[in-house]
Scaffold this active site. Structure first.
Site, mmCIF file in Angstrom:
data_model
loop_
_atom_site.group_PDB
_atom_site.id
_atom_site.type_symbol
_atom_site.label_atom_id
_atom_site.label_comp_id
_atom_site.label_asym_id
_atom_site.label_seq_id
_atom_site.Cartn_x
_atom_site.Cartn_y
_atom_site.Cartn_z
ATOM 1 N N ILE A 111 -4.141 0.437 -1.437
ATOM 2 C CA ILE A 111 -4.523 0.493 -0.026
ATOM 3 C C ILE A 111 -3.403 1.317 0.615
ATOM 4 C CG2 ILE A 111 -4.894 -0.780 2.117
ATOM 5 C CD1 ILE A 111 -5.972 -3.111 0.453
ATOM 6 N N PRO A 112 -3.685 2.568 0.957
ATOM 7 C CA PRO A 112 -2.628 3.563 1.192
ATOM 8 C C PRO A 112 -1.929 3.488 2.556
ATOM 9 C CG PRO A 112 -4.764 4.568 1.490
ATOM 10 C CD PRO A 112 -5.021 3.156 1.050
ATOM 11 N N CYS A 113 -1.170 2.424 2.768
ATOM 12 C CA CYS A 113 -0.425 2.306 4.018
ATOM 13 C C CYS A 113 0.674 3.366 4.118
ATOM 14 C CB CYS A 113 0.143 0.902 4.169
ATOM 15 S SG CYS A 113 1.137 0.330 2.789
ATOM 16 N N HIS A 114 1.053 3.965 3.006
ATOM 17 C CA HIS A 114 2.067 5.019 3.030
ATOM 18 C C HIS A 114 1.552 6.293 3.718
ATOM 19 C CE1 HIS A 114 -0.226 5.606 -0.701
ATOM 20 N NE2 HIS A 114 0.033 6.901 -0.561
ATOM 21 N N ARG A 115 0.251 6.382 3.952
ATOM 22 C CA ARG A 115 -0.336 7.561 4.602
ATOM 23 C C ARG A 115 -0.334 7.454 6.124
ATOM 24 N NH1 ARG A 115 -5.447 7.732 0.484
ATOM 25 N NH2 ARG A 115 -4.249 8.231 -1.389
#
Length: 171
Positions: free
Chosen positions: A134-138
């Protein structure tokens, strides 16, 4: 019953957790809120299909491929608000970034509200229990800053670089 295993990755040691059907956690060692969303004790177990599938997904991701989030059954535990934010995170395309403010605008529209707090969205993003997938780094700050990442800002930068994001213009 919850099970856990580990995976040695280019991002460091990761802990994976599952509930028998779905992945419920992926935490980077030392990550903030580790493993806050799993209230039961997790039993060590390496022979679970979801762990094999997740490790193959991560192998492809770290090799620069673009595995689809939908390939894995995910069941992050959190409030309805947080789960809604996490679903929006899954819509951020590989190699692209968005801001907390943009997610807040989408949340407001989807909830038939005129506004939504970007800070509330930031809190939900920060408590994402399934890092990387779940790409919270984006998600970045409105001013282009690499603000906030439970795994650390240097790792956030590395993940974005891996995905081909030009991080030279990000602060």
């Amino acid at each position: 019953m919850y099970y856990r295993t580990t995976y040695e990755s280019p991002a460091g040691m990761l802990t994976l957790a599952e509930n028998g059907d779905s992945l419920v956690g992926l935490w980077i060692d030392g990550q903030k809120y580790f493993p806050g969303t799993v209230e039961e004790e997790m039993q060590p177990r390496d022979d679970r299909k979801i762990f094999d599938d997740t490790k193959r997904w991560l192998d492809r991701y770290f090799a620069g491929k673009r595995p689809e989030i939908s390939e894995l059954p995910l069941a992050p535990s959190g409030s309805e608000f947080r789960r809604h934010v996490w679903r929006l995170l899954c819509e951020i395309p590989y190699g692209e970034v968005t801001t907390y403010g943009e997610i807040a605008k989408k949340m407001a529209v989807q909830r038939n509200r005129t506004t939504m707090s970007a800070q509330a969205v930031g809190g939900a993003v920060g408590h994402n229990p399934i890092s990387i997938i779940i790409p919270c780094h984006r998600v970045i700050g409105t001013d282009g800053s690499l603000t906030g990442y439970a795994g650390g800002l240097e790792l956030k930068r590395k993940l974005l670089e891996l995905e081909g994001v030009d991080v030279s213009c990000l602060r």
